[in-house]
Design a protein around this motif. Structure first.
Motif, PDB file in Angstrom:
ATOM      1  N   VAL A 195       0.924  -1.080  -0.138  1.00 14.44           N
ATOM      2  CA  VAL A 195      -0.094   0.040  -0.086  1.00 14.44           C
ATOM      3  C   VAL A 195       0.997   1.373  -0.117  1.00 14.44           C
ATOM      4  O   VAL A 195       1.864   1.601   0.721  1.00 14.44           O
ATOM      5  N   HIS A 196       0.457   2.133  -0.949  1.00  7.56           N
ATOM      6  CA  HIS A 196       1.096   3.493  -0.961  1.00  7.56           C
ATOM      7  C   HIS A 196       0.231   4.423  -0.041  1.00  7.56           C
ATOM      8  O   HIS A 196      -1.079   4.856  -0.243  1.00  7.56           O
ATOM      9  N   CYS A 197       0.675   4.676   1.110  1.00  8.76           N
ATOM     10  CA  CYS A 197      -0.103   5.444   2.317  1.00  8.76           C
ATOM     11  C   CYS A 197       0.161   6.891   2.092  1.00  8.76           C
ATOM     12  O   CYS A 197       1.103   7.589   2.696  1.00  8.76           O
ATOM     13  N   GLU A 198      -0.847   7.435   1.637  1.00  9.74           N
ATOM     14  CA  GLU A 198      -1.010   8.938   1.583  1.00  9.74           C
ATOM     15  C   GLU A 198      -2.489   9.374   1.760  1.00  9.74           C
ATOM     16  O   GLU A 198      -3.358   8.783   0.798  1.00  9.74           O
ATOM     17  N   ASP A 199      -2.799   9.864   2.366  1.00 12.06           N
ATOM     18  CA  ASP A 199      -4.394  10.428   2.526  1.00 12.06           C
ATOM     19  C   ASP A 199      -4.862  11.410   1.476  1.00 12.06           C
ATOM     20  O   ASP A 199      -4.451  12.506   1.178  1.00 12.06           O
ATOM     21  N   PRO A 200      -5.787  10.826   0.740  1.00 14.69           N
ATOM     22  CA  PRO A 200      -6.307  11.646  -0.516  1.00 14.69           C
ATOM     23  C   PRO A 200      -6.969  12.922  -0.113  1.00 14.69           C
ATOM     24  O   PRO A 200      -6.859  13.848  -0.816  1.00 14.69           O
TER      25      PRO A 200
END
Length: 475
Positions: A195-200
């Protein structure tokens, strides 16, 4: 030692070096036959007479080839038919003998691959079958616009492709519920979601506000992708893994705030691992103060570079085991092409994300880590080879042990050199480490017992590298 190696003789005999494994270092010789390691013993000199090739490794470290599990290596195109091969050769020059590629948009994958995971796997295998200098594998991207990606996941794992990547951001992001479901499906089948974890929500709002205020230059990239946005998303991924009981792997973790949630989850028994990248271990957000937009654009990476405090926290996380491996997130962007839009006034949110790193992985980590006593050389081997091979189902890779593939790197720890883009072999026209003085140098590289790099020169064949079907992901 097997009787076959004594009676038939080794294809390759490496003598006099210091063999480094995750468990320790020792003076030992390595005998190879038919691509596999047949013996690792203190003295195999009696086999030299019958060996086809004898390498004197005195004064050198004998390392397992690095396993880079995070690259966006672009496949060949009509306009650039050599780009996959060239980057695979660059990997070899840097001591990487196996790499994983993603087929997300921008890597040369077709519209058909963007609709179907299985079509993407077939396409990738077809177009790369005779193109690599070293061994390689695929982690498909699960894209938000696919027809029915969740239904294809079991067949994907059965095809020897047990890991896939989901993005929480970008226009091909996967919705949270689909990420949760993909994690559960893969976990039940012996696979693993990356998972690429950044909050959209936080990032999209910050980007919109910046553009509304006319803040369009590359330096605003970092300001709109905060550590909070990364930490919130990482916490959510850990919650999904806890609820599903499935393994999860966080890619390119960049900051202390996100690391905290991974460490807490692992301590609570969640089957979580996380990687960081050499650029997060060496470079800082001071690069976004560069006034030249084109120079600044070289550091448009997601997540962005962070503070010196974050750099030190990541090194501490590697030493403590909260971070499990190091990978490059290699993107062969070029100043003259992808990053060049910055000089033409294109806003930061439209400029390609990424920087090259496939050739500099071992050099940077050894120099900044082992040579500076931030980690031991054995821990370095674990982070760059043993752990990524185990976590990503590469059972024959990642260690110098009898029965494993003879993927070997002869590394000179006493060498000193300066990294220059003009001396690298990747398809990018820059390196983020330009001018960095590093300790150590790769001398020779063997893949399944065959020389790919010999005394600093390429000697391998295009297409020798094989697509590797993988087994179950292991903690």
């Amino acid at each position: 030692m097997s009787t076959s190696i004594e009676s038939l003789g080794p294809d390759l005999l490496v003598i006099g070096g210091t063999v480094v494994t995750a468990g320790g270092s020792r003076s030992a010789d390595v005998a190879v036959r038919a691509g596999s390691i047949e013996a690792v013993e203190p003295d195999l000199s009696q086999l030299a007479r019958g060996a086809r090739d004898v390498i004197d490794a005195r004064g050198l470290l004998v390392l397992p080839g690095c396993v880079d599990v995070h690259t966006h290596t672009r496949v060949a195109s009509d306009e650039e038919p050599d780009r996959f091969y060239q980057d695979s050769l660059a990997a070899a020059f840097g001591g990487t003998t196996t790499f994983l590629a993603f087929n997300n948009p921008g890597t040369g994958s077709s519209p058909a691959a963007h609709r179907s995971i299985l079509a993407g796997i077939d396409e990738f295998r077809r177009v790369t079958v005779s193109d690599s200098a070293v061994d390689f594998a695929l982690s498909p991207a699960i894209l938000g616009g696919m027809d029915d990606p969740l239904a294809e996941l079991p067949a994907m794992v059965d095809a020897g492709v047990p890991t896939a990547k989901a993005f929480m951001v970008f226009d091909f992001r996967l919705a949270d519920r689909a990420i949760y479901d993909a994690m559960a499906i893969l976990g039940a089948r012996g696979g693993m979601l990356e998972v690429h974890c950044e909050d959209p929500v936080l990032i999209d709002a910050a980007v919109a506000a910046a553009l509304q205020h006319g803040d369009t230059s590359p330096r605003h990239h970092a300001a709109t992708r905060t550590t909070e946005a990364e930490a919130v998303a990482t916490h959510r991924a850990m919650a999904f893994a806890r609820a599903t009981g499935a393994p999860v792997h966080v890619v390119h973790l960049s900051c202390a705030a996100a690391l905290r949630f991974v460490a807490e989850a692992r301590a609570a028994g969640v089957r979580a691992t996380a990687e960081t990248c050499p650029h997060y271990l060496t470079l800082t957000d001071a690069r976004y103060e560069e006034p030249d937009p084109l120079e600044c654009a070289k550091s448009i990476i997601s997540p962005p570079l962070r503070t010196t405090a974050d750099v030190e926290a990541l090194w501490a996380g590697l030493a403590a085991g909260d971070l499990s491996l190091i990978a490059t997130d290699h993107v062969a962007d070029r100043v003259a092409v992808e990053k060049g839009e910055a000089a033409r006034g294109v806003s930061f949110d439209k400029i390609s994300n990424g920087a090259p790193g496939i050739e500099t992985l071992l050099s940077v980590v050894y120099s900044e880590g082992a040579a500076r006593d931030r980690i031991t050389v054995e821990r370095m081997v674990d982070l760059l080879a043993t752990r990524p091979a185990r976590r990503f189902g590469l059972a024959r890779k990642g260690a110098i042990e009898v029965g494993r593939d003879a993927d070997l790197v002869l590394f000179d720890p006493g060498a000193r050199r300066t990294i220059r883009a003009t001396e690298l072999h990747h398809t990018s026209d820059f390196t983020p480490y330009e001018g960095m003085e590093v300790a150590g140098a790769v001398r020779s590289v063997f893949v399944r017992g065959r020389a790919v790099i010999r005394d600093g020169q390429a000697v391998g064949d295009r297409g020798f590298g094989q697509f590797v079907e993988r087994g179950e992901a292991d903690a």
